[in-house]
Scaffold this motif. Sequence first.
Motif, short mmCIF file in Angstrom:
data_model
loop_
_atom_site.label_atom_id
_atom_site.label_comp_id
_atom_site.label_asym_id
_atom_site.label_seq_id
_atom_site.Cartn_x
_atom_site.Cartn_y
_atom_site.Cartn_z
N ARG A 104 12.76 -6.43 -10.45
CA ARG A 104 13.58 -5.73 -9.46
C ARG A 104 15.05 -6.10 -9.55
NH1 ARG A 104 13.25 -6.70 -3.08
NH2 ARG A 104 14.97 -8.05 -3.61
N TYR A 127 18.31 -9.72 0.18
CA TYR A 127 17.25 -9.34 1.12
C TYR A 127 17.72 -8.37 2.20
CZ TYR A 127 19.17 -12.62 4.55
OH TYR A 127 19.99 -13.26 5.45
N ILE A 158 6.44 -2.67 -9.73
CA ILE A 158 7.46 -3.72 -9.75
C ILE A 158 6.75 -5.07 -9.75
CG2 ILE A 158 9.31 -4.82 -8.41
CD1 ILE A 158 10.01 -1.96 -7.38
N THR A 173 8.04 -8.97 -9.37
CA THR A 173 9.27 -9.72 -9.09
C THR A 173 8.98 -11.11 -8.53
OG1 THR A 173 11.34 -9.65 -7.79
CG2 THR A 173 9.45 -8.57 -6.81
N GLN A 201 10.31 -13.90 -6.04
CA GLN A 201 11.18 -13.94 -4.86
C GLN A 201 11.23 -15.37 -4.32
OE1 GLN A 201 13.13 -11.45 -3.57
NE2 GLN A 201 12.59 -10.28 -5.39
N TYR A 239 11.80 -9.59 2.89
CA TYR A 239 11.54 -9.03 1.56
C TYR A 239 10.84 -7.68 1.68
CZ TYR A 239 8.94 -7.82 -2.55
OH TYR A 239 8.39 -7.08 -3.58
N GLN A 245 11.99 -4.04 0.37
CA GLN A 245 11.16 -3.38 -0.63
C GLN A 245 10.71 -2.00 -0.16
OE1 GLN A 245 10.95 -4.61 -3.67
NE2 GLN A 245 9.93 -2.70 -4.22
N ASP A 246 10.34 -1.90 1.10
CA ASP A 246 9.93 -0.62 1.69
C ASP A 246 11.09 0.38 1.62
OD1 ASP A 246 8.01 1.04 3.24
OD2 ASP A 246 9.55 0.85 4.80
N GLU A 268 11.52 1.52 -2.06
CA GLU A 268 10.46 2.43 -2.49
C GLU A 268 10.61 3.81 -1.85
OE1 GLU A 268 6.51 0.71 -2.41
OE2 GLU A 268 7.33 -1.21 -3.10
N SER A 319 4.27 -2.87 -5.54
CA SER A 319 5.18 -3.97 -5.86
C SER A 319 4.41 -5.27 -5.72
CB SER A 319 6.37 -3.97 -4.91
OG SER A 319 7.20 -2.87 -5.18
N PHE A 321 4.85 -9.35 -5.77
CA PHE A 321 5.91 -10.35 -5.67
C PHE A 321 5.31 -11.73 -5.55
CE2 PHE A 321 4.88 -9.63 -1.29
CZ PHE A 321 5.22 -10.78 -0.60
#
Length: 188
Positions: free
Chosen positions: A10, A22, A49, A51, A53, A66, A70-71, A74, A87, A89
């Motif tokens: 990401r 973030y 994805i 990633t 974190q 996070y 992310q939401d 996307e 995703s 993570f």
Amino acid sequence: MKNKFILLDRDGVINVEKSYLYKIEDFEYEKNVIKGLQELRDLGYKFAIITNQAGIARGYYTEDDYLKLQDFIEKDLLKNGIKIEKSYFCPHHPNVEGKYGIECSCRKPNTGNFELAINEFDIDVKNSFMIGDKITDLIPAEKLGITSILIKTGYGLKSLEELKETGLKPMVVNDILDFSEKLKNNKK
């Protein structure tokens, strides 16, 4: 039938690298991401994805922070016709205290999250790619037979200097659009 996937790191790949990003208001796409992903979609690829974190483990932000970002990412990609299937993570880091301070299989360069994605989406590893800006993004892909792509955005130029010492053999591209163009030209 197995699925062709583009696995993406990401930070530094989809979004401009900003140390421990973030906040939604700090998010900005890396150059040519939307057009490049649209072209890859049109070539029949799906996206996930993967990633690290570590900012969660370090206490810089929470899992909820996070997940909110992310939401947002996307949903914004979806507005552009790009669906992120999932995703994955890793919130861990082995050098910190607390519940996230563990040695785990999901933190790249380990293969845990890659294996989850491969199994969950029946990914055709021989016809899929991992795009990352760090050596640690490329190692698990190559271990599992996924073609690795080193992108020059984010930490990519720094990683390019370190590449000789690794034995890794990624395709090196300027950005996601550059990669999609190369892939399109190979298909002709």
